[in-house]
Write a protein that holds these residues in place. Structure first.
Motif, PDB file in Angstrom:
ATOM      1  N   GLN A  31      49.008  47.903  46.467  1.00  0.00           N
ATOM      2  CA  GLN A  31      50.151  46.996  46.395  1.00  0.00           C
ATOM      3  C   GLN A  31      49.762  45.587  46.829  1.00  0.00           C
ATOM      4  O   GLN A  31      50.205  44.587  46.248  1.00  0.00           O
ATOM      5  N   MET A  32      48.916  45.490  47.844  1.00  0.00           N
ATOM      6  CA  MET A  32      48.459  44.168  48.292  1.00  0.00           C
ATOM      7  C   MET A  32      47.674  43.468  47.185  1.00  0.00           C
ATOM      8  O   MET A  32      47.807  42.251  46.985  1.00  0.00           O
ATOM      9  N   ALA A  33      46.868  44.224  46.464  1.00  0.00           N
ATOM     10  CA  ALA A  33      46.107  43.646  45.356  1.00  0.00           C
ATOM     11  C   ALA A  33      47.035  43.176  44.243  1.00  0.00           C
ATOM     12  O   ALA A  33      46.790  42.142  43.610  1.00  0.00           O
ATOM     13  N   ARG A  34      48.113  43.930  44.006  1.00  0.00           N
ATOM     14  CA  ARG A  34      49.096  43.489  43.005  1.00  0.00           C
ATOM     15  C   ARG A  34      49.771  42.194  43.457  1.00  0.00           C
ATOM     16  O   ARG A  34      50.086  41.322  42.638  1.00  0.00           O
ATOM     17  N   ASP A  35      49.983  42.067  44.773  1.00  0.00           N
ATOM     18  CA  ASP A  35      50.563  40.825  45.296  1.00  0.00           C
ATOM     19  C   ASP A  35      49.622  39.650  45.047  1.00  0.00           C
ATOM     20  O   ASP A  35      50.067  38.541  44.711  1.00  0.00           O
ATOM     21  N   VAL A  36      48.316  39.870  45.225  1.00  0.00           N
ATOM     22  CA  VAL A  36      47.337  38.822  44.951  1.00  0.00           C
ATOM     23  C   VAL A  36      47.439  38.393  43.484  1.00  0.00           C
ATOM     24  O   VAL A  36      47.427  37.202  43.164  1.00  0.00           O
ATOM     25  N   ALA A  37      47.555  39.382  42.597  1.00  0.00           N
ATOM     26  CA  ALA A  37      47.676  39.080  41.167  1.00  0.00           C
ATOM     27  C   ALA A  37      48.923  38.255  40.888  1.00  0.00           C
ATOM     28  O   ALA A  37      48.901  37.323  40.071  1.00  0.00           O
ATOM     29  N   GLU A  38      50.023  38.582  41.572  1.00  0.00           N
ATOM     30  CA  GLU A  38      51.265  37.835  41.367  1.00  0.00           C
ATOM     31  C   GLU A  38      51.135  36.397  41.862  1.00  0.00           C
ATOM     32  O   GLU A  38      51.669  35.462  41.238  1.00  0.00           O
ATOM     33  N   VAL A  39      50.434  36.203  42.967  1.00  0.00           N
ATOM     34  CA  VAL A  39      50.233  34.846  43.489  1.00  0.00           C
ATOM     35  C   VAL A  39      49.394  34.025  42.510  1.00  0.00           C
ATOM     36  O   VAL A  39      49.708  32.875  42.207  1.00  0.00           O
ATOM     37  N   ILE A  40      48.324  34.623  42.003  1.00  0.00           N
ATOM     38  CA  ILE A  40      47.463  33.921  41.043  1.00  0.00           C
ATOM     39  C   ILE A  40      48.262  33.531  39.794  1.00  0.00           C
ATOM     40  O   ILE A  40      48.175  32.396  39.314  1.00  0.00           O
ATOM     41  N   ALA A  41      49.057  34.485  39.308  1.00  0.00           N
ATOM     42  CA  ALA A  41      49.853  34.208  38.107  1.00  0.00           C
ATOM     43  C   ALA A  41      50.964  33.200  38.396  1.00  0.00           C
ATOM     44  O   ALA A  41      51.211  32.282  37.605  1.00  0.00           O
ATOM     45  N   GLY A  42      51.643  33.379  39.525  1.00  0.00           N
ATOM     46  CA  GLY A  42      52.764  32.506  39.849  1.00  0.00           C
ATOM     47  C   GLY A  42      52.354  31.051  40.065  1.00  0.00           C
ATOM     48  O   GLY A  42      53.093  30.140  39.701  1.00  0.00           O
ATOM     49  N   LEU A  43      51.188  30.856  40.659  1.00  0.00           N
ATOM     50  CA  LEU A  43      50.695  29.493  40.905  1.00  0.00           C
ATOM     51  C   LEU A  43      49.831  28.977  39.756  1.00  0.00           C
ATOM     52  O   LEU A  43      49.353  27.847  39.800  1.00  0.00           O
ATOM     53  N   ARG A  44      49.623  29.842  38.755  1.00  0.00           N
ATOM     54  CA  ARG A  44      48.809  29.492  37.589  1.00  0.00           C
ATOM     55  C   ARG A  44      47.430  28.974  38.001  1.00  0.00           C
ATOM     56  O   ARG A  44      46.970  27.928  37.557  1.00  0.00           O
ATOM     57  N   LEU A  45      46.796  29.742  38.863  1.00  0.00           N
ATOM     58  CA  LEU A  45      45.486  29.349  39.384  1.00  0.00           C
ATOM     59  C   LEU A  45      44.410  29.610  38.343  1.00  0.00           C
ATOM     60  O   LEU A  45      44.353  30.694  37.760  1.00  0.00           O
ATOM     61  N   ASP A  46      43.573  28.636  38.134  1.00  0.00           N
ATOM     62  CA  ASP A  46      42.499  28.732  37.148  1.00  0.00           C
ATOM     63  C   ASP A  46      41.190  29.072  37.847  1.00  0.00           C
ATOM     64  O   ASP A  46      40.668  28.272  38.619  1.00  0.00           O
ATOM     65  N   ARG A  47      40.684  30.253  37.589  1.00  0.00           N
ATOM     66  CA  ARG A  47      39.422  30.729  38.146  1.00  0.00           C
ATOM     67  C   ARG A  47      39.355  30.497  39.663  1.00  0.00           C
ATOM     68  O   ARG A  47      38.461  29.797  40.183  1.00  0.00           O
ATOM     69  N   PRO A  48      40.267  31.113  40.409  1.00  0.00           N
ATOM     70  CA  PRO A  48      40.269  30.941  41.870  1.00  0.00           C
ATOM     71  C   PRO A  48      39.113  31.682  42.530  1.00  0.00           C
ATOM     72  O   PRO A  48      38.568  32.649  41.969  1.00  0.00           O
ATOM     73  N   VAL A  49      38.755  31.238  43.713  1.00  0.00           N
ATOM     74  CA  VAL A  49      37.798  31.952  44.557  1.00  0.00           C
ATOM     75  C   VAL A  49      38.616  32.761  45.554  1.00  0.00           C
ATOM     76  O   VAL A  49      39.387  32.199  46.341  1.00  0.00           O
ATOM     77  N   LEU A  50      38.468  34.070  45.530  1.00  0.00           N
ATOM     78  CA  LEU A  50      39.204  34.935  46.453  1.00  0.00           C
ATOM     79  C   LEU A  50      38.395  35.131  47.727  1.00  0.00           C
ATOM     80  O   LEU A  50      37.203  35.451  47.673  1.00  0.00           O
ATOM     81  N   VAL A  51      39.051  34.947  48.873  1.00  0.00           N
ATOM     82  CA  VAL A  51      38.396  35.080  50.172  1.00  0.00           C
ATOM     83  C   VAL A  51      39.142  36.135  50.981  1.00  0.00           C
ATOM     84  O   VAL A  51      40.375  36.049  51.134  1.00  0.00           O
ATOM     85  N   GLY A  52      38.434  37.126  51.494  1.00  0.00           N
ATOM     86  CA  GLY A  52      39.073  38.168  52.286  1.00  0.00           C
ATOM     87  C   GLY A  52      38.251  38.531  53.495  1.00  0.00           C
ATOM     88  O   GLY A  52      37.027  38.708  53.396  1.00  0.00           O
ATOM     89  N   HIS A  53      38.916  38.643  54.646  1.00  0.00           N
ATOM     90  CA  HIS A  53      38.251  39.024  55.892  1.00  0.00           C
ATOM     91  C   HIS A  53      38.688  40.423  56.303  1.00  0.00           C
ATOM     92  O   HIS A  53      39.875  40.753  56.259  1.00  0.00           O
TER      93      HIS A  53
END
Length: 242
Positions: A31-53
């Motif tokens: 579900q968290m990964a789906r949230d990431v997908a929604e953020v990318i789509a909602g902000l229309r991010l072009d080739r973002p760099v994903l950072v996770g700790h």
């Protein structure tokens, strides 16, 4: 500031964290990964760099498992193994020794008495308190108060369900299929993975990987050496713009 001066930086609360600490359903990596997908789509991010700790790195791996990585600009994973549990064939999980059976035993104790189980573990590991002259009884009361507050805020059942989900996670196949540049940052004295050959594992298995070992840092090298991390991440992110 170093990053924000050169790049757009977006952060948000994962399910079960911060403003989303009390979800209606138990949080999962999926579900968290789906949230990431929604953020990318909602902000229309072009080739973002994903950072996770830490667990966030597992969320990034879960995202790649679900959506692939061709549309990303890059990936940064901070002090995390692709599988946290160990067995006879895998010794790069938590502490190099934690097994799924041990996690299940702990989960059983947590279900029985969440606050007491976590408080006891806290007191057992909190040697500085004893060294400062505070009696164990006081440390125990402080721990139970803090853990009880956490359980009320987040929900003990939510945390237990998430721990069980993490115990089942295995993203070793994802590591070998990442198609974009990947930077891994590891803490040399990490309480989780310090002393384990995780650095060599990533060097051997990432198709396009860069591994940075922050020798003096523990589990949060991005916080313990923020200027170095910001500079490393900015330079890494610039590769996708070249």
């Amino acid at each position: 500031q170093t990053l924000a001066a050169q790049h757009q930086v977006h952060t948000f609360d994962l399910l079960g964290h911060g403003a989303r600490a009390q979800p209606r359903t138990p949080p999962t990596l999926a579900q968290m990964a789906r949230d990431v997908a929604e953020v990318i789509a909602g902000l229309r991010l072009d080739r973002p760099v994903l950072v996770g700790h830490s667990m966030g790195a597992l969320v990034v791996m879960q995202y790649i498992q679900q959506h692939g990585s061709d549309h990303l600009g890059g990936v940064c994973l901070i002090d995390q193994s692709p599988r946290i549990t160990n067995d006879e064939q895998w010794r790069l999980g938590l502490f190099g020794s934690l097994t799924r059976g041990q996690i299940q035993a702990t989960l059983g104790r947590l279900r029985s008495d969440f606050v007491e189980t976590v408080a006891r573990e806290f007191v057992a590991r909190c040697k500085p308190l004893a060294g400062a002259g505070r009696p164990d009884a006081l440390a125990g009361r402080l721990a139970r108060w803090a853990v009880g507050k956490l359980a009320r805020a987040c929900g003990a059942e939510q945390l237990i369900a998430l721990l069980e989900n993490l115990a089942d996670a295995d993203f070793r196949d994802v590591v070998a299929r990442v198609t974009v540049p990947t930077m891994v940052v590891l803490g040399g004295v990490s309480h989780h993975y310090g002393g384990l050959p995780l650095e060599q594992y990533y060097r051997d298995n990432l198709p396009d990987g860069t591994v940075r070992l922050y020798a003096a840092s523990a589990h949060s090298p991005h916080r313990q050496e923020p200027k170095r991390f910001a500079a490393d991440l900015a330079a890494f992110a610039a590769r996708r713009c070249a």
